[in-house]
Motif scaffolding. Structure first.
Motif, PDB file in Angstrom:
ATOM      1  N   UNK A   1      65.717 -18.860  56.737  1.00 12.22           N
ATOM      2  CA  UNK A   1      65.138 -18.462  58.021  1.00 12.22           C
ATOM      3  C   UNK A   1      63.757 -19.082  58.207  1.00 12.22           C
ATOM      4  N   UNK A   2      62.983 -19.168  57.145  1.00 11.17           N
ATOM      5  CA  UNK A   2      61.636 -19.738  57.241  1.00 11.17           C
ATOM      6  C   UNK A   2      61.647 -21.210  57.599  1.00 11.17           C
ATOM      7  N   UNK A   3      62.555 -21.948  57.000  1.00 10.82           N
ATOM      8  CA  UNK A   3      62.644 -23.385  57.301  1.00 10.82           C
ATOM      9  C   UNK A   3      63.030 -23.616  58.759  1.00 10.82           C
ATOM     10  N   UNK A   4      63.946 -22.808  59.268  1.00  9.63           N
ATOM     11  CA  UNK A   4      64.364 -22.949  60.660  1.00  9.63           C
ATOM     12  C   UNK A   4      63.211 -22.657  61.615  1.00  9.63           C
ATOM     13  N   UNK A   5      62.379 -21.692  61.269  1.00 15.82           N
ATOM     14  CA  UNK A   5      61.205 -21.376  62.104  1.00 15.82           C
ATOM     15  C   UNK A   5      60.228 -22.547  62.126  1.00 15.82           C
ATOM     16  N   UNK A   6      59.986 -23.110  60.961  1.00 18.72           N
ATOM     17  CA  UNK A   6      59.064 -24.243  60.876  1.00 18.72           C
ATOM     18  C   UNK A   6      59.627 -25.426  61.661  1.00 18.72           C
ATOM     19  N   UNK A   7      60.909 -25.695  61.487  1.00 18.16           N
ATOM     20  CA  UNK A   7      61.548 -26.793  62.209  1.00 18.16           C
ATOM     21  C   UNK A   7      61.441 -26.580  63.716  1.00 18.16           C
ATOM     22  N   UNK A   8      61.636 -25.356  64.164  1.00 18.21           N
ATOM     23  CA  UNK A   8      61.541 -25.041  65.594  1.00 18.21           C
ATOM     24  C   UNK A   8      60.115 -25.240  66.094  1.00 18.21           C
ATOM     25  N   UNK A   9      59.127 -24.860  65.317  1.00 13.67           N
ATOM     26  CA  UNK A   9      57.726 -25.060  65.717  1.00 13.67           C
ATOM     27  C   UNK A   9      57.398 -26.544  65.870  1.00 13.67           C
ATOM     28  N   UNK A  10      57.924 -27.358  64.967  1.00  9.88           N
ATOM     29  CA  UNK A  10      57.731 -28.814  65.071  1.00  9.88           C
ATOM     30  C   UNK A  10      58.371 -29.315  66.361  1.00  9.88           C
ATOM     31  N   UNK A  11      59.553 -28.806  66.683  1.00 13.62           N
ATOM     32  CA  UNK A  11      60.245 -29.207  67.906  1.00 13.62           C
ATOM     33  C   UNK A  11      59.487 -28.763  69.158  1.00 13.62           C
ATOM     34  N   UNK A  12      58.926 -27.563  69.117  1.00 11.76           N
ATOM     35  CA  UNK A  12      58.147 -27.067  70.267  1.00 11.76           C
ATOM     36  C   UNK A  12      56.923 -27.941  70.483  1.00 11.76           C
ATOM     37  N   UNK A  13      56.232 -28.264  69.407  1.00 10.83           N
ATOM     38  CA  UNK A  13      55.058 -29.136  69.521  1.00 10.83           C
ATOM     39  C   UNK A  13      55.454 -30.472  70.135  1.00 10.83           C
ATOM     40  N   UNK A  14      56.555 -31.032  69.687  1.00 13.32           N
ATOM     41  CA  UNK A  14      57.025 -32.318  70.209  1.00 13.32           C
ATOM     42  C   UNK A  14      57.366 -32.209  71.693  1.00 13.32           C
ATOM     43  N   UNK A  15      57.932 -31.093  72.102  1.00 12.13           N
ATOM     44  CA  UNK A  15      58.288 -30.890  73.510  1.00 12.13           C
ATOM     45  C   UNK A  15      57.048 -30.903  74.396  1.00 12.13           C
ATOM     46  N   UNK A  16      55.918 -30.498  73.843  1.00 15.47           N
ATOM     47  CA  UNK A  16      54.653 -30.518  74.574  1.00 15.47           C
ATOM     48  C   UNK A  16      53.887 -31.824  74.368  1.00 15.47           C
ATOM     49  N   UNK A  17      54.520 -32.768  73.677  1.00 14.43           N
ATOM     50  CA  UNK A  17      53.885 -34.057  73.444  1.00 14.43           C
ATOM     51  C   UNK A  17      52.803 -34.026  72.387  1.00 14.43           C
ATOM     52  N   UNK A  18      52.833 -33.029  71.527  1.00  9.70           N
ATOM     53  CA  UNK A  18      51.829 -32.877  70.467  1.00  9.70           C
ATOM     54  C   UNK A  18      52.504 -32.991  69.107  1.00  9.70           C
ATOM     55  N   UNK A  19      51.975 -33.822  68.243  1.00  5.79           N
ATOM     56  CA  UNK A  19      52.566 -33.902  66.906  1.00  5.79           C
ATOM     57  C   UNK A  19      52.128 -32.728  66.039  1.00  5.79           C
ATOM     58  N   UNK A  20      53.009 -32.257  65.202  1.00 10.00           N
ATOM     59  CA  UNK A  20      52.665 -31.223  64.228  1.00 10.00           C
ATOM     60  C   UNK A  20      52.254 -31.931  62.938  1.00 10.00           C
ATOM     61  N   UNK A  21      51.192 -31.458  62.329  1.00  9.03           N
ATOM     62  CA  UNK A  21      50.705 -32.038  61.078  1.00  9.03           C
ATOM     63  C   UNK A  21      50.840 -31.017  59.955  1.00  9.03           C
ATOM     64  N   UNK A  22      51.518 -31.395  58.898  1.00 10.03           N
ATOM     65  CA  UNK A  22      51.641 -30.535  57.724  1.00 10.03           C
ATOM     66  C   UNK A  22      50.373 -30.693  56.891  1.00 10.03           C
ATOM     67  N   UNK A  23      49.795 -29.576  56.497  1.00  7.22           N
ATOM     68  CA  UNK A  23      48.580 -29.615  55.688  1.00  7.22           C
ATOM     69  C   UNK A  23      48.860 -29.086  54.295  1.00  7.22           C
ATOM     70  N   UNK A  24      48.100 -29.573  53.338  1.00  3.69           N
ATOM     71  CA  UNK A  24      48.229 -29.100  51.972  1.00  3.69           C
ATOM     72  C   UNK A  24      49.439 -29.653  51.238  1.00  3.69           C
ATOM     73  N   UNK A  25      49.852 -30.859  51.587  1.00  3.91           N
ATOM     74  CA  UNK A  25      51.010 -31.477  50.939  1.00  3.91           C
ATOM     75  C   UNK A  25      50.563 -31.953  49.554  1.00  3.91           C
TER      76      UNK A  25
END
Length: 64
Positions: A1-25
């Motif tokens: 469930x957590x991975x799907x939420x993160x994936x959806x947030x990345x998709x939402x950001x992309x829909x608004x034309x904003x890239x999502x950046x992963x921090x602490x890799x």
């Protein structure tokens, strides 16, 4: 469930034309998981160790 939420947030950001950046890799395994989830940008020690601002400007100049 957590991975799907993160994936959806990345998709939402992309829909608004904003890239999502992963921090602490911190390792290649995490980097792979984040890539699978759709992250195109990341920061963390596994990618580049911290540098002084002067050096960061030089690095950015090479990329730009």
């Amino acid at each position: 469930a957590g991975r799907e939420r993160v994936k959806r947030l990345v998709q939402i950001a992309a829909a608004f034309g904003k890239p999502a950046t992963a921090e602490g890799v911190e390792n290649a395994v995490l980097r792979g998981v984040l890539t699978e989830l759709g992250f195109k940008f990341a920061q963390g020690f596994s990618l580049q160790s911290p540098v002084a601002s002067v050096d960061a400007e030089k690095l950015a100049g090479r990329v730009l």
